[in-house]
Design a protein around this motif. Structure first.
Motif, PDB file in Angstrom:
ATOM      1  N   UNK A   1       5.186  -4.767   9.061  1.00 31.62           N
ATOM      2  CA  UNK A   1       4.526  -5.611   9.120  1.00 31.62           C
ATOM      3  C   UNK A   1       3.136  -5.924   7.693  1.00 31.62           C
ATOM      4  N   UNK A   2       3.058  -4.579   7.285  1.00 33.31           N
ATOM      5  CA  UNK A   2       2.316  -4.041   6.337  1.00 33.31           C
ATOM      6  C   UNK A   2       3.196  -4.583   4.702  1.00 33.31           C
ATOM      7  N   UNK A   3       4.590  -3.677   4.987  1.00 31.18           N
ATOM      8  CA  UNK A   3       5.303  -4.217   3.641  1.00 31.18           C
ATOM      9  C   UNK A   3       6.119  -5.256   3.710  1.00 31.18           C
ATOM     10  N   UNK A   4       6.084  -6.334   4.727  1.00 35.31           N
ATOM     11  CA  UNK A   4       6.021  -7.998   4.866  1.00 35.31           C
ATOM     12  C   UNK A   4       4.777  -8.367   3.656  1.00 35.31           C
ATOM     13  N   UNK A   5       3.539  -7.970   4.420  1.00 37.98           N
ATOM     14  CA  UNK A   5       2.177  -9.014   3.138  1.00 37.98           C
ATOM     15  C   UNK A   5       2.608  -8.136   1.664  1.00 37.98           C
ATOM     16  N   UNK A   6       2.927  -6.908   2.077  1.00 35.23           N
ATOM     17  CA  UNK A   6       2.850  -6.472   0.161  1.00 35.23           C
ATOM     18  C   UNK A   6       3.911  -7.245  -0.643  1.00 35.23           C
ATOM     19  N   UNK A   7       5.168  -7.023   0.425  1.00 34.36           N
ATOM     20  CA  UNK A   7       6.231  -7.959  -0.531  1.00 34.36           C
ATOM     21  C   UNK A   7       5.296  -9.606  -0.861  1.00 34.36           C
ATOM     22  N   UNK A   8       4.777 -10.504  -0.027  1.00 39.23           N
ATOM     23  CA  UNK A   8       4.775 -11.437  -0.383  1.00 39.23           C
ATOM     24  C   UNK A   8       3.158 -11.891  -1.423  1.00 39.23           C
ATOM     25  N   UNK A   9       2.506 -10.484  -1.342  1.00 34.14           N
ATOM     26  CA  UNK A   9       1.880 -10.414  -1.972  1.00 34.14           C
ATOM     27  C   UNK A   9       1.717 -10.495  -3.744  1.00 34.14           C
ATOM     28  N   UNK A  10       2.800  -9.309  -3.949  1.00 35.16           N
ATOM     29  CA  UNK A  10       3.524  -8.911  -5.163  1.00 35.16           C
ATOM     30  C   UNK A  10       5.091  -9.902  -5.619  1.00 35.16           C
ATOM     31  N   UNK A  11       4.834 -11.478  -5.068  1.00 33.71           N
ATOM     32  CA  UNK A  11       5.818 -12.269  -4.950  1.00 33.71           C
ATOM     33  C   UNK A  11       7.715 -11.219  -5.112  1.00 33.71           C
ATOM     34  N   UNK A  12       7.930 -10.227  -5.110  1.00 32.13           N
ATOM     35  CA  UNK A  12       8.535  -9.512  -5.328  1.00 32.13           C
ATOM     36  C   UNK A  12       9.785  -9.849  -3.782  1.00 32.13           C
ATOM     37  N   UNK A  13      10.527  -8.724  -3.876  1.00 34.61           N
ATOM     38  CA  UNK A  13      12.175  -8.995  -2.957  1.00 34.61           C
ATOM     39  C   UNK A  13      11.885  -7.673  -2.371  1.00 34.61           C
ATOM     40  N   UNK A  14      11.528  -6.181  -3.486  1.00 36.44           N
ATOM     41  CA  UNK A  14      11.699  -4.985  -3.222  1.00 36.44           C
ATOM     42  C   UNK A  14      10.351  -4.205  -3.821  1.00 36.44           C
ATOM     43  N   UNK A  15       9.874  -3.650  -2.835  1.00 41.54           N
ATOM     44  CA  UNK A  15       9.364  -2.360  -3.368  1.00 41.54           C
ATOM     45  C   UNK A  15       9.759  -1.330  -3.827  1.00 41.54           C
TER      46      UNK A  15
ATOM     47  N   UNK B   1      12.043   5.875  11.556  1.00 42.22           N
ATOM     48  CA  UNK B   1      13.097   4.765  11.676  1.00 42.22           C
ATOM     49  C   UNK B   1      12.805   3.243  10.696  1.00 42.22           C
ATOM     50  N   UNK B   2      11.102   2.915  10.826  1.00 36.86           N
ATOM     51  CA  UNK B   2      10.430   1.567  10.253  1.00 36.86           C
ATOM     52  C   UNK B   2      10.889   1.990   8.365  1.00 36.86           C
ATOM     53  N   UNK B   3      10.664   3.103   8.184  1.00 40.23           N
ATOM     54  CA  UNK B   3      11.021   3.776   6.828  1.00 40.23           C
ATOM     55  C   UNK B   3      12.346   3.582   6.186  1.00 40.23           C
ATOM     56  N   UNK B   4      13.588   3.765   7.154  1.00 37.49           N
ATOM     57  CA  UNK B   4      14.864   3.105   7.267  1.00 37.49           C
ATOM     58  C   UNK B   4      15.363   2.059   7.368  1.00 37.49           C
ATOM     59  N   UNK B   5      14.702   2.043   7.852  1.00 37.14           N
ATOM     60  CA  UNK B   5      15.046   0.368   8.361  1.00 37.14           C
ATOM     61  C   UNK B   5      14.520  -0.984   6.971  1.00 37.14           C
ATOM     62  N   UNK B   6      12.956  -0.071   6.613  1.00 36.09           N
ATOM     63  CA  UNK B   6      12.419  -0.981   5.248  1.00 36.09           C
ATOM     64  C   UNK B   6      14.079  -1.198   4.330  1.00 36.09           C
ATOM     65  N   UNK B   7      14.274   0.297   4.187  1.00 37.58           N
ATOM     66  CA  UNK B   7      15.195   0.410   2.730  1.00 37.58           C
ATOM     67  C   UNK B   7      16.919   0.152   2.274  1.00 37.58           C
ATOM     68  N   UNK B   8      17.252   0.207   3.986  1.00 35.52           N
ATOM     69  CA  UNK B   8      18.277  -0.420   4.790  1.00 35.52           C
ATOM     70  C   UNK B   8      17.952  -1.794   4.221  1.00 35.52           C
ATOM     71  N   UNK B   9      17.068  -2.381   4.298  1.00 38.88           N
ATOM     72  CA  UNK B   9      17.082  -4.377   4.455  1.00 38.88           C
ATOM     73  C   UNK B   9      17.146  -3.848   2.867  1.00 38.88           C
ATOM     74  N   UNK B  10      16.635  -3.596   2.320  1.00 36.96           N
ATOM     75  CA  UNK B  10      16.549  -3.716   0.657  1.00 36.96           C
ATOM     76  C   UNK B  10      14.977  -3.949   0.035  1.00 36.96           C
ATOM     77  N   UNK B  11      14.068  -3.705   1.168  1.00 39.28           N
ATOM     78  CA  UNK B  11      12.692  -4.088   1.250  1.00 39.28           C
ATOM     79  C   UNK B  11      11.737  -3.258   0.294  1.00 39.28           C
TER      80      UNK B  11
END
Length: 377
Positions: A109-123, A143-153
């Protein structure tokens, strides 16, 4: 501007990075958005390509200002940010369950928020804002970190180590799941050299150095009459006579010639950003710099003065980073007046009247006896 590779990430970043806590107007108070925008743009104009921020800096305000910059500039700019612990406790306390700090749903959830704040697709680098080695192998954060990497976030994962606990990430580094660590390293705090830096070098983990100039105390900008805005953590950090001592140190002029011996063997050349320290002219090792890379630190704290030893720069903002290659041979250099003499640095220490420390360890012990305040660094 010089550029280095941050650990095994392959990111070729500037030796100087922009630490964006101050522009979030939380903890560090007083910055206007207009001034922050000018500082960010000036940094990019000077060749800076690395910015370190956090979701907790102004509840995303710092990230949003950086997002605006990213939309306006065409240069490649790498951004690292941080996820605050769910329990909002800085630093992580011993015995705290991993689920209280970074459960998987909170990390995502925090990563999704940061993506919106930064206006980017990947951090580029997503970090935990606190860390405890007790969490290795526990909880579902990995598990969350690995999922975020797989999803390209997110591209890479790092942690911000608790203040003055550089040993509290060794187990994580050895596990191989972390790409970078962020740690306090400056003229007073040298403990990361003992275990952390060698471990990072062995496992090719990048290092981001923070608080390189002691929260501004080594910049020469703090005076006895400096008044910090209400709520600024520096009110407590520079309490008592510390501001007066800092100003007195900055006014010291020195024409003495100091010797700059080789810092390390060629195999331990650091890359990308750092802190530099100066010690007594009579000390066997009277100058040292550290920088980050595949083998060690990138820094996010205030830049050194323009006349510092071989390469440096100055930019606005809470912090920046500086990296200086160790000289290949011993060389003579005139100590810049803005550097603080060794004797003055410890003048505010309770043990100062009897202090004639020459070793790194004893002086560090003296400095640690000073009262400190926590913060979301």
């Amino acid at each position: 501007m010089h550029y280095r590779t941050l650990g095994r990430t392959g990111l070729r970043i500037s030796e100087i990075g922009y630490g964006a806590w101050g522009i979030g107007n939380s903890g560090w108070q007083g910055a206007s958005d207009e001034e922050s925008a000018r500082a960010l743009n000036r940094a990019i104009d000077l060749g800076l390509t690395f910015i370190d921020t956090a979701l907790g800096y102004g509840d995303g305000h710092s990230e949003r200002l950086i997002g605006k910059l990213l939309r306006e500039r065409s240069e490649t700019i790498y951004v690292s940010t941080k996820i605050p612990p769910k329990n909002r406790i800085w630093p992580a306390r011993p015995g705290t369950p991993a689920e209280d700090g970074f459960p998987a749903d909170h990390v995502i959830a925090c990563t999704e928020t940061s993506l919106r704040n930064l206006g980017v697709d990947t951090i580029d680098v997503q970090q935990f804002h606190v860390w405890s080695d007790e969490w290795v192998g526990r909880g579902d954060w990995l598990e969350a970190v690995e999922r975020l990497k797989r999803d390209g976030k997110i591209r890479f994962f790092g942690v911000s180590i608790n203040d003055y606990e550089p040993h509290n990430a060794l187990k994580l580094i050895e596990s191989g799941v972390v790409d970078s660590v962020q740690v306090i390293y400056n003229v007073f705090e040298q403990a990361p050299e003992e275990q952390l830096f060698p471990a990072c070098e062995q496992h090719k983990v990048g290092v981001i150095v923070r608080v390189a100039l002691d929260e501004g105390g080594l910049t020469g900008q703090i005076r006895a009459d400096t008044v910090f805005p209400e709520g600024d953590f520096r009110q407590n950090y520079f309490r008592g006579d510390r501001k007066r001592e800092v100003e007195r140190s900055a006014r010291k002029k020195s024409s003495r010639t100091w010797r700059l011996p080789q810092m390390r063997s060629p195999k331990r050349r650091f890359a990308s950003s750092s802190a530099t320290r100066r010690c007594r002219p009579s000390s066997p090792a009277c100058a040292r710099s550290a920088t980050s890379s595949a083998t060690a630190p990138s820094a996010t704290d205030a830049a050194l003065p323009p006349n510092s030893a071989r390469s440096c720069a100055r930019t606005a903002g809470h912090g920046t980073s500086i990296g200086i290659d160790p000289p290949k041979k011993k060389a003579e250099a005139v100590a810049p007046a803005s550097f603080i003499p060794w004797e003055v640095r410890l003048s505010s220490s309770p043990c100062r009247p009897a202090c004639s420390c020459r070793s790194r360890a004893s002086c560090r012990a003296a400095w640690r006896r000073l009262p400190r305040s926590g913060g979301r660094r």
